[in-house]
Motif scaffolding. Structure first.
Motif, PDB file in Angstrom:
ATOM      1  N   SER A 166     -12.361  27.044   5.896  1.00 48.94           N
ATOM      2  CA  SER A 166     -12.690  26.905   7.417  1.00 48.94           C
ATOM      3  C   SER A 166     -13.806  27.517   7.835  1.00 48.94           C
ATOM      4  CB  SER A 166     -11.344  26.958   8.413  1.00 48.94           C
ATOM      5  OG  SER A 166     -11.070  28.496   8.337  1.00 48.94           O
ATOM      6  N   GLU A 167     -14.191  27.744   9.120  1.00 53.28           N
ATOM      7  CA  GLU A 167     -15.099  28.626   9.496  1.00 53.28           C
ATOM      8  C   GLU A 167     -14.565  29.819  10.021  1.00 53.28           C
ATOM      9  OE1 GLU A 167     -18.241  27.647   9.573  1.00 53.28           O
ATOM     10  OE2 GLU A 167     -17.801  25.970   8.729  1.00 53.28           O
ATOM     11  N   ILE A 168     -13.350  29.971   9.966  1.00 55.31           N
ATOM     12  CA  ILE A 168     -12.825  31.303  10.418  1.00 55.31           C
ATOM     13  C   ILE A 168     -13.161  32.403   9.099  1.00 55.31           C
ATOM     14  CG2 ILE A 168     -10.541  32.552  10.697  1.00 55.31           C
ATOM     15  CD1 ILE A 168      -9.304  29.928  11.514  1.00 55.31           C
ATOM     16  N   THR A 169     -13.530  33.480   9.705  1.00 53.89           N
ATOM     17  CA  THR A 169     -13.797  34.711   8.826  1.00 53.89           C
ATOM     18  C   THR A 169     -12.700  35.425   8.344  1.00 53.89           C
ATOM     19  OG1 THR A 169     -15.790  35.141  10.033  1.00 53.89           O
ATOM     20  CG2 THR A 169     -14.821  37.053   8.691  1.00 53.89           C
ATOM     21  N   CYS A 170     -12.426  35.466   6.867  1.00 50.05           N
ATOM     22  CA  CYS A 170     -11.270  36.222   6.310  1.00 50.05           C
ATOM     23  C   CYS A 170     -11.711  37.763   6.232  1.00 50.05           C
ATOM     24  CB  CYS A 170     -11.077  35.526   5.086  1.00 50.05           C
ATOM     25  SG  CYS A 170     -10.650  33.760   5.350  1.00 50.05           S
ATOM     26  N   VAL A 171     -10.844  38.466   6.742  1.00 50.89           N
ATOM     27  CA  VAL A 171     -11.179  39.978   6.801  1.00 50.89           C
ATOM     28  C   VAL A 171     -10.196  40.619   5.831  1.00 50.89           C
ATOM     29  CG1 VAL A 171     -11.225  42.111   8.313  1.00 50.89           C
ATOM     30  CG2 VAL A 171     -11.952  40.007   9.113  1.00 50.89           C
ATOM     31  N   PHE A 172     -10.663  41.435   4.910  1.00 52.02           N
ATOM     32  CA  PHE A 172      -9.790  42.117   3.975  1.00 52.02           C
ATOM     33  C   PHE A 172     -10.334  43.714   4.173  1.00 52.02           C
ATOM     34  CE2 PHE A 172     -10.564  37.915   2.211  1.00 52.02           C
ATOM     35  CZ  PHE A 172      -9.204  37.584   1.758  1.00 52.02           C
ATOM     36  N   HIS A 173      -9.565  44.524   3.572  1.00 48.96           N
ATOM     37  CA  HIS A 173     -10.119  45.963   3.028  1.00 48.96           C
ATOM     38  C   HIS A 173      -9.983  46.054   1.621  1.00 48.96           C
ATOM     39  CE1 HIS A 173     -10.783  50.189   4.146  1.00 48.96           C
ATOM     40  NE2 HIS A 173     -10.210  50.282   3.162  1.00 48.96           N
ATOM     41  N   TYR A 202       5.865  48.007   6.648  1.00 46.22           N
ATOM     42  CA  TYR A 202       4.953  48.969   5.803  1.00 46.22           C
ATOM     43  C   TYR A 202       3.766  47.681   5.728  1.00 46.22           C
ATOM     44  CZ  TYR A 202       2.177  50.631   2.183  1.00 46.22           C
ATOM     45  OH  TYR A 202       1.340  51.129   1.135  1.00 46.22           O
ATOM     46  N   ALA A 203       4.309  46.448   5.039  1.00 47.70           N
ATOM     47  CA  ALA A 203       3.382  45.571   4.433  1.00 47.70           C
ATOM     48  C   ALA A 203       2.574  44.974   5.831  1.00 47.70           C
ATOM     49  CB  ALA A 203       4.258  44.584   3.817  1.00 47.70           C
ATOM     50  N   LEU A 204       3.267  44.722   6.829  1.00 54.41           N
ATOM     51  CA  LEU A 204       2.462  44.022   8.057  1.00 54.41           C
ATOM     52  C   LEU A 204       1.566  45.003   8.665  1.00 54.41           C
ATOM     53  CD1 LEU A 204       2.942  41.213   8.989  1.00 54.41           C
ATOM     54  CD2 LEU A 204       4.237  42.246  10.917  1.00 54.41           C
ATOM     55  N   ALA A 205       1.781  46.242   8.390  1.00 57.95           N
ATOM     56  CA  ALA A 205       0.780  47.219   8.963  1.00 57.95           C
ATOM     57  C   ALA A 205      -0.676  47.099   8.376  1.00 57.95           C
ATOM     58  CB  ALA A 205       1.254  48.855   9.064  1.00 57.95           C
ATOM     59  N   ASP A 206      -0.562  46.565   7.305  1.00 57.61           N
ATOM     60  CA  ASP A 206      -1.746  46.511   6.641  1.00 57.61           C
ATOM     61  C   ASP A 206      -2.811  45.519   7.025  1.00 57.61           C
ATOM     62  OD1 ASP A 206      -1.270  48.466   4.603  1.00 57.61           O
ATOM     63  OD2 ASP A 206      -0.504  47.167   3.128  1.00 57.61           O
ATOM     64  N   VAL A 207      -2.153  44.517   7.997  1.00 57.77           N
ATOM     65  CA  VAL A 207      -3.141  43.500   8.711  1.00 57.77           C
ATOM     66  C   VAL A 207      -3.113  43.840  10.194  1.00 57.77           C
ATOM     67  CG1 VAL A 207      -3.076  41.599   6.741  1.00 57.77           C
ATOM     68  CG2 VAL A 207      -1.089  41.939   8.448  1.00 57.77           C
ATOM     69  N   THR A 208      -2.250  44.232  10.706  1.00 60.58           N
ATOM     70  CA  THR A 208      -2.161  44.726  12.288  1.00 60.58           C
ATOM     71  C   THR A 208      -3.184  45.351  12.467  1.00 60.58           C
ATOM     72  OG1 THR A 208      -0.616  46.001  11.879  1.00 60.58           O
ATOM     73  CG2 THR A 208       0.102  43.714  12.468  1.00 60.58           C
ATOM     74  N   HIS A 209      -3.515  46.706  12.055  1.00 60.19           N
ATOM     75  CA  HIS A 209      -4.242  47.639  12.397  1.00 60.19           C
ATOM     76  C   HIS A 209      -5.769  47.238  11.955  1.00 60.19           C
ATOM     77  CE1 HIS A 209      -0.976  50.270  13.448  1.00 60.19           C
ATOM     78  NE2 HIS A 209      -0.865  50.601  12.395  1.00 60.19           N
ATOM     79  N   LEU A 210      -5.655  46.235  10.982  1.00 55.17           N
ATOM     80  CA  LEU A 210      -7.012  45.921  10.260  1.00 55.17           C
ATOM     81  C   LEU A 210      -7.655  45.252  11.556  1.00 55.17           C
ATOM     82  CD1 LEU A 210      -8.832  45.763   8.005  1.00 55.17           C
ATOM     83  CD2 LEU A 210      -7.772  43.976   7.019  1.00 55.17           C
ATOM     84  N   ARG A 211      -7.154  44.616  12.255  1.00 51.97           N
ATOM     85  CA  ARG A 211      -7.588  43.807  13.501  1.00 51.97           C
ATOM     86  C   ARG A 211      -8.536  44.682  14.319  1.00 51.97           C
ATOM     87  NH1 ARG A 211      -7.006  38.398  13.790  1.00 51.97           N
ATOM     88  NH2 ARG A 211      -7.756  38.575  15.988  1.00 51.97           N
ATOM     89  N   VAL A 269       1.945  37.943   0.760  1.00 51.43           N
ATOM     90  CA  VAL A 269       0.764  37.643   1.491  1.00 51.43           C
ATOM     91  C   VAL A 269       0.834  37.987   2.953  1.00 51.43           C
ATOM     92  CG1 VAL A 269      -1.147  35.985   2.085  1.00 51.43           C
ATOM     93  CG2 VAL A 269      -0.095  35.933   0.172  1.00 51.43           C
ATOM     94  N   GLN A 270       0.058  38.918   3.463  1.00 54.15           N
ATOM     95  CA  GLN A 270      -0.060  39.334   5.020  1.00 54.15           C
ATOM     96  C   GLN A 270      -1.198  38.643   5.822  1.00 54.15           C
ATOM     97  OE1 GLN A 270       0.509  41.306   2.287  1.00 54.15           O
ATOM     98  NE2 GLN A 270       0.661  43.408   2.751  1.00 54.15           N
ATOM     99  N   LEU A 271      -0.754  38.134   6.831  1.00 53.49           N
ATOM    100  CA  LEU A 271      -1.738  37.442   7.631  1.00 53.49           C
ATOM    101  C   LEU A 271      -1.522  37.884   9.098  1.00 53.49           C
ATOM    102  CD1 LEU A 271      -1.245  33.798   6.379  1.00 53.49           C
ATOM    103  CD2 LEU A 271      -3.215  35.218   5.733  1.00 53.49           C
ATOM    104  N   ALA A 272      -2.693  38.077  10.015  1.00 50.13           N
ATOM    105  CA  ALA A 272      -2.470  38.311  11.259  1.00 50.13           C
ATOM    106  C   ALA A 272      -3.731  37.700  12.203  1.00 50.13           C
ATOM    107  CB  ALA A 272      -2.693  39.798  11.617  1.00 50.13           C
ATOM    108  N   GLY A 273      -3.353  36.710  12.900  1.00 51.52           N
ATOM    109  CA  GLY A 273      -4.311  36.407  13.814  1.00 51.52           C
ATOM    110  C   GLY A 273      -4.063  36.955  15.275  1.00 51.52           C
ATOM    111  N   SER A 274      -4.678  36.915  16.173  1.00 54.20           N
ATOM    112  CA  SER A 274      -4.578  37.366  17.575  1.00 54.20           C
ATOM    113  C   SER A 274      -3.200  37.254  18.156  1.00 54.20           C
ATOM    114  CB  SER A 274      -5.661  36.930  18.619  1.00 54.20           C
ATOM    115  OG  SER A 274      -5.556  35.500  18.789  1.00 54.20           O
ATOM    116  N   ASN A 275      -2.625  36.504  17.984  1.00 49.74           N
ATOM    117  CA  ASN A 275      -1.391  36.357  18.536  1.00 49.74           C
ATOM    118  C   ASN A 275      -0.043  36.453  17.790  1.00 49.74           C
ATOM    119  OD1 ASN A 275      -2.585  35.341  21.047  1.00 49.74           O
ATOM    120  ND2 ASN A 275      -2.749  33.207  20.195  1.00 49.74           N
ATOM    121  N   GLU A 276      -0.175  36.520  16.400  1.00 49.60           N
ATOM    122  CA  GLU A 276       1.180  36.889  15.641  1.00 49.60           C
ATOM    123  C   GLU A 276       0.453  37.155  14.355  1.00 49.60           C
ATOM    124  OE1 GLU A 276       5.197  34.533  14.120  1.00 49.60           O
ATOM    125  OE2 GLU A 276       3.345  33.280  14.775  1.00 49.60           O
ATOM    126  N   ALA A 277       1.353  38.123  13.560  1.00 50.60           N
ATOM    127  CA  ALA A 277       1.152  38.649  12.370  1.00 50.60           C
ATOM    128  C   ALA A 277       2.400  38.065  11.496  1.00 50.60           C
ATOM    129  CB  ALA A 277       0.807  40.030  12.269  1.00 50.60           C
TER     130      ALA A 277
END
Length: 390
Positions: A74-81, A152-161, A45-53
């Motif tokens: 929670s009230e946080i929007t979960c963003v997928f592609h 490679y896995a982490l890039a799927d969420v960092t660029h997504l932001r 599972v890959q996760l990225a917030g504004s400060n850390e992925a």
């Protein structure tokens, strides 16, 4: 290059999720394998917030992914592609979906970036970066993962932001949030993620001639789905669609009759299933009330009408800057050309395309070639409100 953090313990996962409490959105992706199983096998599972992925390793001994569900509720929007498969995995795990979901593939389609636009293309177009795809065929169940695989896995969420932020801005500028919300409602419909064996027959491609065999088809499809789920194998490993339909039509009453079917000879059949299969076929299937199959209209397929509707769809897509596939699928076009009704006027797509399609089918709207503009012209004063021409 900063080190990539992989979370393998419950305290670290809980701490990371707690640290996301002030975020407006979090980008999420998964890596899984499914080639030999019915249920997807979650590997990362890959996760990225504004400060850390971070990467979360669901295969780490003793790890509990429950904090992820706390995030989802929670009230946080979960963003997928293209998140349907990711959402299916989390629905299987938690029996629920995130409360607030955004899918950047749908957002991109609403904004006119193309049909089912891929993540790599959006990264290039919106972020002006390229993704190294050399690790795309990784076996994500193997451990340890090397640095290249983890990057490679982490890039799927960092660029997504960045993608999400830019598409969010485009949607606001174009005032298309209502269109997006209606499409997201379809995405998070729980019916998409329930694997009810009693509904398994609906996956089959059936013809009108199959209707008299429908009770047997339904019973066999339900039986196969249950076995696939119990054994965690793809449904075609139990027996293929072709075999299911042949069994339903032949209604064999013995092992010998069953093995005389061509598809069973070719694929074989687990001997442990034979007695149960014969028992199903021996039961009073004809007393079961099956649904009425949607009939295909008689007569020649209206190829010309379909071609003209697709041209009209292309015009509407370009005029409004919305992906054509979002306005109408090929199946919808085909059925509409055969005389079935299109979406109702309260559907957001009606104003952009389906109103024109109805006008064209009824003869109130026509197409001609404008030699001055070197383009197709729609000539119907009654329907100008649907697609004004420049």
């Amino acid at each position: 290059m900063p080190a990539i953090r992989t979370i393998t313990s419950n305290p670290d996962l809980q701490a990371f999720i707690d640290g996301l409490s002030g975020e407006e959105f979090v980008t999420i992706d998964t890596e899984f394998i499914r080639e030999t199983t019915y249920w997807p096998h979650l590997c990362l599972v890959q996760l990225a917030g504004s400060n850390e992925a971070v990467l979360v390793d669901p295969l780490a001994p003793g790890i509990d992914l429950k904090p992820l569900n706390d995030l989802f509720q929670s009230e946080i929007t979960c963003v997928f592609h293209a998140g349907r498969q990711d959402l299916e995995i989390f629905h299987n795990l938690f029996h629920s979906l995130p409360r607030h979901v955004a899918d950047t593939q749908i957002m991109a389609m609403v904004c006119g970036h193309g049909d089912q636009v891929g993540y790599e293309r959006l990264v290039e177009h919106l972020c002006d970066k390229k993704i190294d795809k050399s690790q795309r065929f990784t076996d994500w169940a193997r451990r340890p993962l090397n640095d290249a695989q983890r990057r490679y896995a982490l890039a799927d969420v960092t660029h997504l932001r960045e993608i999400y932020a830019k598409l969010h801005e485009e949607l606001s500028h174009q005032k298309r949030w209502d269109w997006l919300l209606r499409e997201h409602e379809k995405l998070i419909d729980l019916a998409n993620y329930r694997h009810e064996p009693s509904n398994a027959w609906q996956r089959l491609r059936l013809r009108d001639s199959n209707e008299k065999h429908l009770p047997a088809i339904m019973a066999l499809a339900e039986f196969r789905e249950k076995k696939a789920q119990e054994r965690n194998v793809p449904r075609n490993r139990v027996f293929k669609d072709e075999a299911l339909l042949q069994i339903a039509m032949a209604r064999p009453r013995s092992k010998e009759e069953l093995y005389s079917l061509r598809s069973i000879k070719q694929q074989g059949l687990d001997g442990r299933l034979i007695e149960e299969l014969i028992g199903i076929l021996d039961s009073d299937l004809d007393s079961r009330q099956g649904p009425v199959l949607k009939k295909s209209p008689k007569g020649k397929k209206p190829e010309t009408m379909i071609s003209m509707l697709k041209l009209l769809l292309k015009i509407a897509s370009e005029q409004h800057g919305v992906a054509a596939r979002l306005l109408a699928t090929s199946e919808e076009i085909d059925e509409f050309a055969r005389g079935r009704p299109g979406p109702e006027p309260d559907d957001w797509r009606y104003e952009l395309f389906w109103g024109m399609a109805e006008g064209f089918r009824s003869g109130e709207l026509g197409l001609s070639w404008d030699s001055k503009k070197n383009d197709v012209r729609i000539f119907s004063p009654n329907l100008k409100q649907h697609l004004a021409q420049d």
